[in-house]
Write an enzyme that holds these catalytic residues in place. Structure first.
Site, short mmCIF file in Angstrom:
data_model
loop_
_atom_site.label_atom_id
_atom_site.label_comp_id
_atom_site.label_asym_id
_atom_site.label_seq_id
_atom_site.Cartn_x
_atom_site.Cartn_y
_atom_site.Cartn_z
N LYS A 182 30.95 -37.47 -51.22
CA LYS A 182 32.23 -36.83 -51.52
C LYS A 182 32.13 -36.16 -52.90
O LYS A 182 32.89 -36.45 -53.81
CB LYS A 182 33.35 -37.87 -51.49
CG LYS A 182 33.41 -38.63 -50.15
CD LYS A 182 34.58 -39.56 -50.06
CE LYS A 182 34.50 -40.45 -48.83
NZ LYS A 182 34.38 -39.73 -47.53
N ASP A 183 31.16 -35.27 -53.01
CA ASP A 183 30.87 -34.67 -54.31
C ASP A 183 31.84 -33.56 -54.70
O ASP A 183 32.20 -32.73 -53.88
CB ASP A 183 29.46 -34.06 -54.30
CG ASP A 183 28.39 -35.09 -54.02
OD1 ASP A 183 28.09 -35.88 -54.91
OD2 ASP A 183 27.88 -35.10 -52.87
N GLU B 200 33.37 -46.79 -54.77
CA GLU B 200 32.65 -46.41 -55.99
C GLU B 200 33.18 -45.08 -56.50
O GLU B 200 33.48 -44.19 -55.72
CB GLU B 200 31.15 -46.28 -55.69
CG GLU B 200 30.32 -45.81 -56.87
CD GLU B 200 28.83 -45.68 -56.55
OE1 GLU B 200 28.31 -46.41 -55.68
OE2 GLU B 200 28.19 -44.80 -57.16
N ASN C 123 28.44 -33.86 -61.99
CA ASN C 123 28.82 -34.18 -60.62
C ASN C 123 29.76 -35.38 -60.65
O ASN C 123 29.62 -36.27 -61.50
CB ASN C 123 27.59 -34.50 -59.77
CG ASN C 123 27.93 -34.56 -58.30
OD1 ASN C 123 28.57 -33.66 -57.76
ND2 ASN C 123 27.53 -35.64 -57.63
N THR C 124 30.74 -35.39 -59.74
CA THR C 124 31.54 -36.60 -59.55
C THR C 124 31.41 -36.96 -58.08
O THR C 124 31.31 -36.09 -57.22
CB THR C 124 33.03 -36.39 -59.89
OG1 THR C 124 33.58 -35.39 -59.02
CG2 THR C 124 33.21 -35.95 -61.34
N ASN C 125 31.37 -38.25 -57.81
CA ASN C 125 31.26 -38.67 -56.41
C ASN C 125 32.14 -39.89 -56.19
O ASN C 125 32.52 -40.57 -57.15
CB ASN C 125 29.80 -38.98 -56.05
CG ASN C 125 29.58 -39.07 -54.53
OD1 ASN C 125 30.48 -38.77 -53.73
ND2 ASN C 125 28.39 -39.48 -54.14
N ARG D 226 28.88 -28.30 -44.28
CA ARG D 226 28.56 -29.73 -44.27
C ARG D 226 29.61 -30.50 -43.46
O ARG D 226 29.29 -31.45 -42.77
CB ARG D 226 28.56 -30.22 -45.71
CG ARG D 226 27.82 -31.51 -45.94
CD ARG D 226 27.53 -31.60 -47.44
NE ARG D 226 27.21 -32.92 -47.89
CZ ARG D 226 27.33 -33.29 -49.17
NH1 ARG D 226 27.80 -32.43 -50.08
NH2 ARG D 226 26.98 -34.49 -49.55
#
Ligand code: NAG
Ligand code: NAG
Length: 278
Positions: free
Chosen positions: A132-133, A105, A121-123, A266
């Site tokens: 995987k932001d 995705e 935001n992109t993921n 993280r």
């Protein structure tokens, strides 16, 4: 490598099952150039049968649509006007997603707030793994006008563009998973990710399917989408042009707000695929 082949076989089996189920769905569809239907929430309002859709979020629900067509590569440009200025808790998304137990995705998410600056935001999900932001401060007000949010997706690179500026680039790299094994659907939504202000509802997001050029195929038919008959697969699109490279470098330097690849809290160890961002 043996293992990878085995997983892919399982994945294909799962995809066939999902495809079978989908074929039996019915009802609740909207016509937007006969290409999209609502999969959750409010029925979208079709502003222009060929190109423009309005999605609504209120205290009862948001709304999500999906393409009937299945794609194996392409250049997907959606023009979006996000809901009004005071939009804390509202999230407007445009994404490309496969249907399997281990989906791929790519997504744009315009994050509402109490006023500018707004964050984008992109993921990505790669073979079912998300978080995987990469987040950016938008250099314009996405609630005032339409802006372009585009994915270029071919077997060599995946590029996220905002108004022709590349902001995220994921490249094929030997030994690292690259998302060109699963076919994908186009989706868009407006929903709430936290409490929204009831005095501001309804929130209205507008989508213009301006230039969605993709290789339409069958659920398991990604092979036919990889060749140079499609312009987005041609050699000049295997990497950024030098002009794009400059825009990209500048955008990352000036507007990047968060990158999971450099988040050692993280991810104490740099995720393996971070090598694939150029
Ligand atoms: C719908 O959009 C198309 C493409 O932008 C445009 O040519 C057409 O005039 C629009 N139709 C209406 C009814 O607004
Ligand atoms: C929006 O989402 C949150 C949880 O994510 C929920 O608590 C809230 O009630 C939702 N709805 C509204 C109208 O704020």
């Amino acid at each position: 490598m043996k293992m990878r082949g085995f997983h892919q076989k399982i994945l294909l089996m799962v995809m066939v099952v999902v495809a079978g189920v989908r074929g039996e769905e019915g009802g609740g569809f909207v016509t937007w150039a006969n290409k999209y239907y609502v999969t959750w929430g409010h029925q979208p309002l079709v502003l222009n049968e060929t190109s423009e859709l309005q999605l609504t979020l209120d205290h009862t629900s948001g709304s999500r649509f999906e393409s009937y067509s299945i794609y194996g590569s392409g250049s997907f440009n959606m023009r979006i006007k996000a809901p009004q200025t005071k939009s804390t808790g509202v999230i407007t998304s445009f994404y490309i997603k496969s249907k399997s137990s281990r989906p791929d995705e790519f997504s744009f998410q315009i994050l509402g707030s109490n006023g500018p600056p707004y964050l984008l935001n992109t993921n990505m999900f790669l073979y079912g793994e998300g978080d995987k932001d990469q987040r950016f401060r938008l250099w314009f007000d996405p609630t005032k006008d339409y802006h372009s949010y585009k994915f270029l997706w071919n077997p060599h690179q995946l590029v996220f563009y905002v108004d022709d500026t590349p902001i995220r680039v994921y490249r094929k790299n030997p030994g690292i998973y690259y998302p060109s094994v699963q076919t994908m659907f186009i989706m868009g939504s407006v929903q709430n990710r936290s409490k929204i202000d009831p005095k501001q509802t309804p929130y209205i997001a507008k989508f213009q399917a301006s230039k969605l050029e993709g290789c339409v195929t069958t659920f398991l038919g990604i092979e036919k989408c990889t060749g140079p008959t499609f312009w987005w697969n041609r050699k000049e699109n295997w990497q950024l042009s030098s002009r794009e490279q400059k825009l990209y470098t500048n955008a990352r330097k000036v507007y990047l707000d968060y990158d999971y690849c450099s988040d050692r809290k993280r991810y104490p160890k740099v995720p393996q695929e971070c090598k694939s961002y150029s």
